[in-house]
Write a protein that holds these residues in place. Structure first.
Motif, mmCIF file in Angstrom:
data_model
loop_
_atom_site.group_PDB
_atom_site.id
_atom_site.type_symbol
_atom_site.label_atom_id
_atom_site.label_comp_id
_atom_site.label_asym_id
_atom_site.label_seq_id
_atom_site.Cartn_x
_atom_site.Cartn_y
_atom_site.Cartn_z
ATOM 1 N N GLU A 558 -3.360 36.662 66.526
ATOM 2 C CA GLU A 558 -3.425 36.882 67.961
ATOM 3 C C GLU A 558 -4.659 36.215 68.574
ATOM 4 N N LYS A 593 6.425 39.326 64.895
ATOM 5 C CA LYS A 593 5.566 38.894 65.988
ATOM 6 C C LYS A 593 4.787 37.647 65.609
ATOM 7 N N ILE A 626 11.008 38.227 69.925
ATOM 8 C CA ILE A 626 10.123 38.937 70.853
ATOM 9 C C ILE A 626 10.842 40.069 71.568
ATOM 10 N N LEU A 629 10.502 43.391 70.132
ATOM 11 C CA LEU A 629 9.145 43.922 69.990
ATOM 12 C C LEU A 629 8.786 44.806 71.177
ATOM 13 N N ASP A 631 6.266 44.601 73.255
ATOM 14 C CA ASP A 631 5.189 43.830 73.876
ATOM 15 C C ASP A 631 5.754 43.189 75.136
#
Length: 842
Positions: A558, A593, A626, A629, A631
């Motif tokens: 990240e 991720k 994604i 996820l 997020d």
């Protein structure tokens, strides 16, 4: 080496075998060894003058001293002896050396020798036996007879065995005399307390530098020999003295311990002058003598590791006519310096093979690399050579660990001589002690750690200050003065690879120590609006992104993604690719991720190369992962970029499909609570959507979206004019809309402002600028506008004008701040005047 068991030989032998990190000086040893005598008779420690004379054979133990040990039981001295026994480096060798010193003394009577041989053996058995041996050897050296042949020159003489007790001559009593201030007319004894020691026996290298140093005295008779710790500055100066001794009538050599005043005052004094002493008589007297000396006198101040301004007497020394050499690890300005950068590779190989001889061809090849990686530092090379011969490591392991930049695993202690003192320490121990890391404040250590992980190429000081989260430039300047950081003439700073490895080995930087740096880098990666606040930080982020300081892998990926975004925004494809490869190729990542981020980066790289079809494929795969996820922000980013790739890949079935793709991204952002960085990303997709609307003849809608983006970005930081590309893009689209609506005043302002920002990062002839200008040119023709007569657009199309020379970065931003706040304040005529005045632009 020693012929007689005299006091000088015995004490020198004892001192040579002690651990100097504990028993730091001859003075300390003497105070420990004769503590009982000091306490009973003297009430104070020995003075440096006394010890200098005792150690050089210019004094012998006084009658008072002899009487004390003759009338007291031997347990008194043995109790003191036992205090130094634990600090003897090699007890076996010490036992043998002392035994041979006694037995080889031809002046010791036979009956004493028989008693000695019946009581002691040359082989070490235990500490008690060694203490008994030291007592007998030391006692005989105290009570034996001496004779003063010449002034301050004592020799041993045969024992007179006619008496029951061991006799002694009435030697010159070693008592504290009154302070004797030498007169200016008698400088011969000025350097009586000189601390010179010859170069170590295996000193090599710097042959041509020694001659160069002597030549430099023609330029200046005050020279500062500088360089990293342990690079051999002191040995270099001593080698110079040995070679050019004949040039000088007098040489004084002193170790700096915090005060030049103390050195000068005690050059020939029998009673040391304390630093708190307000009586300057000795200092002034000796300084007056020094002023009478010319270039036939050389003074050396060794280990002067302070700034010139930090010692009140430095100016007095610099005004002398005689020659003076300072050795220091610091950097100096305004004086003549001679910097040592390490011995040559050939000298390094010669030195290491003095200890590790006859290496195999492969080992010899590795040793050449090891010598270079050690910074061609003589002491480090010596330690490594002794480690190899003792079997503590191999050339293969050394080569591997040093390539990794880690000295911390080399903890095997070896014995070596530094400044005439025998020491026993490991390579990592020397690094920590000699480089003075323990003396640095927490702030200085943090700055060193952050420079290690982020500064390989030179950077500006102001950028480092902003990135490291420090309040002033002082910590960086301190490290420059201390020799840890180098500085160029234009304000750039850098840490050498050698120092960087030492910092890593000694301080072990981690993400906690470097937290301020990590937080700022991530913030910049996430928020384009603050990027200009930090100056040119590309090299910092590049170095940091490639350093594995952040763990575990989930966090590391990240952080690397935030760094990737920074390079993506400035269109640095080379670093985007390098960072992507380092982040993912060297890690076996399996989490969805992490795999999605990898595909997002690969899509961005392809898009920068204008391979939009391939970028779209990567983006689709990433979005599939994604969407599963938790997020929401990453979803909004991914969907927004997908719409952009879809548009430029020209694979959409219809324009409506493109509208819907952008609208999905905008909706995802609108459902989030966004910080400034999130608002910039939201405005990026809004601007792209506005551009699509403009190109599909929906000018009013496009203008509404573009104005929304401009107003949002302009209000992120009140009273600050934005200078970043996303803001320029919003202005550019708004300017095109106003151009089509024949609102030339606003169009000129917005396009002018947009290109001013673009030109901060893109050259006039770049494809980026050409693409932007193409639509301005076409729209201007369509509506018959004179927009191309407005700076800077006018100059972008007039190749013969060197616009790059005329335009200053500050001018790009500051000229129209009033207009930005109130566009109506400018009239059409004022714009025309500006565009026609080349003098004003220049």
């Amino acid at each position: 080496m020693y012929k007689f068991c005299d006091f000088q030989s015995v004490t020198k032998l004892l001192y040579s075998g002690l651990i100097k990190s504990t028993i730091k000086s001859y003075n300390v040893m003497m105070s420990d060894l004769f503590g009982a005598y000091n306490a009973a008779e003297r009430k104070q420690a020995f003075t440096s003058s006394e010890l200098s004379r005792l150690g050089n054979g210019k004094r012998v133990p006084s009658k008072t001293w002899v009487d004390f040990y003759q009338r007291n039981d031997k347990s008194v001295m043995i109790a003191d002896i036992m205090s130094i026994i634990p600090n003897i480096v090699d007890k076996t060798s010490m036992q043998k050396a002392l035994f041979e010193l006694y037995t080889n003394d031809r002046f010791i009577p036979d009956d004493y020798m028989q008693i000695f041989l019946s009581s002691h053996k040359p082989e070490y058995s235990d500490d008690n036996a060694l203490a008994e041996l030291i007592y007998d050897v030391l006692f005989i050296s105290i009570v034996r007879p001496y004779e003063e042949k010449t002034k301050e020159c004592f020799v041993v003489i045969p024992f007179d065995v006619s008496e029951n007790e061991v006799p002694f001559t009435d030697q010159k009593a070693d008592v504290l005399p009154t302070v004797n201030i030498k007169s200016p007319e008698s400088p011969d004894t000025l350097f009586a307390n000189s601390e010179y020691v010859p170069p170590c026996p295996h000193f090599c290298g710097y042959a041509s530098d020694i001659d160069d140093l002597n030549t430099m005295f023609a330029k200046d008779n005050k020279l500062f020999v500088t360089g990293y710790p342990c690079v051999g500055k002191s040995e270099f100066v001593r080698a110079y003295i040995e070679k050019y001794r004949s040039q000088y009538k007098k040489i004084g050599y002193y170790f700096y311990s915090g005060s030049l005043r103390s050195i000068i005052a005690n050059m020939n004094s029998d009673m040391p002058v304390s630093l708190s002493d307000t009586n300057n008589a000795l200092y002034i007297s000796n300084l007056n003598i020094l002023h009478t000396l010319d270039e036939s006198t050389l003074i050396v101040i060794d280990n002067f590791n302070v700034g010139i301004e930090d010692d009140e007497c430095a100016d007095d020394i610099l005004k002398l006519k005689c020659r003076v050499i300072f050795t220091s690890r610091r950097r100096y300005e305004g004086v003549t310096t001679f910097k040592l950068n390490g011995i040559s590779k050939n000298d390094g190989m010669e030195l290491v093979e003095k200890f590790f001889d006859n290496p195999t061809p492969l080992a010899e090849h590795r040793l050449k690399g090891i010598v270079s990686m050690l910074g061609r530092n003589p002491l480090f090379i010596e330690i490594v050579g002794k480690m190899l011969i003792k079997g503590g490591c191999t050339t293969e392991r050394l080569d591997f660990e040093l390539l990794a930049g880690d000295y911390s695993k080399f903890d095997q202690k070896v014995t070596f001589t530094k400044d005439g003192k025998l020491m026993k320490e490991s390579l990592i121990g020397v690094l920590r002690n000699m480089f003075g890391f323990s003396e640095l404040s927490e702030v200085h250590r943090k700055v060193l750690c952050m420079m290690h992980v982020a500064v390989e190429a030179p950077i500006r000081k102001d950028a480092a200050i902003a990135m490291f989260g420090i309040n002033s430039v002082q910590p960086i300047d301190d490290l420059i003065d201390a020799g840890f950081v180098s500085e160029t003439s234009n304000g750039m700073i850098q840490m050498s690879h050698f120092i960087s490895e030492i910092v890593f080995s000694a301080l072990k930087p981690d993400k906690n120590i470097c937290r301020e740096l990590i937080d700022r880098i991530r913030l910049i990666g996430k928020d384009e609006s603050i990027q200009c606040d930090f100056g040119d930080i590309r090299n910092i982020i590049a170095e940091f992104a490639f350093f594995p300081i952040v763990k575990p892998d989930t966090e590391a990926v990240e952080v690397a993604f935030d760094c990737f975004k920074f390079f993506w925004r400035i269109h640095d494809i080379e670093r985007m690719e390098e960072l992507n490869e380092r982040t993912f190729t060297l890690r076996g990542l399996t989490e969805p991720k992490q795999l999605a981020i990898q595909e997002l980066e690969e899509a961005a790289i392809e898009a920068e190369k204008r391979n939009y079809v391939k970028a779209l494929e990567f983006q689709k795969n990433a979005i599939e992962k994604i969407m599963a996820l938790d997020d929401e922000y990453l979803k909004a980013e991914a969907v927004s970029s997908y719409a952009y790739y879809l548009e430029y890949s020209e694979t959409a079935d219809s324009t409506e499909e493109l509208y819907e793709a952008y609208q999905r991204g905008i909706e995802l952002f609108e459902g989030l609570e966004l910080d400034n960085g999130g608002k910039v990303e939201q405005c990026r997709i809004i601007t792209r959507y506005a551009y699509l609307l403009l190109m599909t003849c929906k000018t009013d809608e496009a203008l509404a979206w573009a104005d929304r983006a401009v107003n949002t970005l302009a209000n992120l930081r009140p009273r600050t004019v934005p200078r970043y590309e996303s803001f320029a893009d919003a202005l550019y689209v708004g300017g095109l809309c106003h151009l089509l609506k024949n609102d030339d005043k606003i169009a000129k302002f917005e396009l002018d402002r947009a290109f001013r920002i673009y030109l901060m990062d893109h050259k006039r002839e770049s494809d980026f600028i050409e693409d932007k200008l193409e639509w301005v040119f076409n729209f201007a023709l369509d509506v018959d506008s004179d927009i191309m007569e407005t700076k800077p657009l006018k100059y972008l199309f007039e190749v013969e004008d060197d616009y790059d020379d005329d335009l200053d970065d500050d001018d790009l931003i500051d000229d129209d701040e009033e207009f930005f706040l109130d566009p109506d304040a400018f009239t059409e005529d004022e714009d025309t005047d500006k565009s026609d005045s080349s003098d004003e632009i220049e």
